[in-house]
Design a protein around this motif. Sequence first.
Motif, mmCIF file in Angstrom:
data_model
loop_
_atom_site.group_PDB
_atom_site.id
_atom_site.type_symbol
_atom_site.label_atom_id
_atom_site.label_comp_id
_atom_site.label_asym_id
_atom_site.label_seq_id
_atom_site.Cartn_x
_atom_site.Cartn_y
_atom_site.Cartn_z
ATOM 1 N N LEU A 1 55.909 -104.344 92.052
ATOM 2 C CA LEU A 1 57.053 -105.171 91.658
ATOM 3 C C LEU A 1 58.084 -104.363 90.874
ATOM 4 N N TYR A 2 57.615 -103.460 90.029
ATOM 5 C CA TYR A 2 58.533 -102.610 89.258
ATOM 6 C C TYR A 2 59.361 -101.740 90.203
ATOM 7 N N ASP A 3 58.697 -101.128 91.172
ATOM 8 C CA ASP A 3 59.397 -100.282 92.153
ATOM 9 C C ASP A 3 60.440 -101.091 92.923
ATOM 10 N N MET A 4 60.048 -102.296 93.309
ATOM 11 C CA MET A 4 60.952 -103.146 94.079
ATOM 12 C C MET A 4 62.179 -103.519 93.247
ATOM 13 N N GLN A 5 61.939 -103.902 91.994
ATOM 14 C CA GLN A 5 63.040 -104.317 91.132
ATOM 15 C C GLN A 5 64.012 -103.167 90.853
ATOM 16 N N LYS A 6 63.467 -101.979 90.612
ATOM 17 C CA LYS A 6 64.304 -100.851 90.194
ATOM 18 C C LYS A 6 65.015 -100.157 91.345
ATOM 19 N N TYR A 7 64.355 -100.071 92.501
ATOM 20 C CA TYR A 7 64.884 -99.226 93.575
ATOM 21 C C TYR A 7 65.300 -99.967 94.845
#
Length: 207
Positions: free
Chosen positions: A98-104
């Motif tokens: 989820l962090y990767d999706m939100q940031k990138y």
Amino acid sequence: MEAKEKILNSAEELFIQYGIRSVTMDDVARAASMSKKTLYQYFDNKDGLVSEVAKNHFEKEASEFEEIDKQATDAIHEIILVSQCLRKHVFRMNPSLLYDMQKYHGAAWDKYLEFKHSIIRGYIEKNIERGKKEGLFRDEVNAKVLSILRVECVQLVFNTRIFPREEFDFPSVQLQILDHFIYGLLTDKGRKKYEEYMQQESTTHTR
């Protein structure tokens, strides 16, 4: 299986296992048993692939929720079926996903937010209202407030600053929070039925 479907399935498995940022287009091509050139015939870049994987995944989950709604005999049975669905999907996700999706990957993140707010929250709210009508959940429970709380709690566990992976087991934390949430909803009648269901499930898993 068509090539595009094979790409989406391969990419989804890699993202779930390793997160998004650490997976390259080479990795996806290799997992799908095709050349990178073939992969790029279907997707111009990784961002487009991530967005399509997210859309595909959320559509499948929405279909599963619809099927659960048809199968469930009461609101508690419905929650148990949903928790089994969570084990299959959420509990095995790499915490960084989820962090990767939100940031990138903004387009994919927007799809996730839409799914979270319209599908999941709506489903939980409907389930709570059903449980209240069946006398299994407390009348004073505010379905809208609790549905928001539930989806945010699921997402909270992905935050490794709050739940560091070296200290906490991701699936165990999700199950603890789910159990706490359910007990907060139940009437005495509901608690008895929930514990009966859990006993049945425990017996099934030990056979």
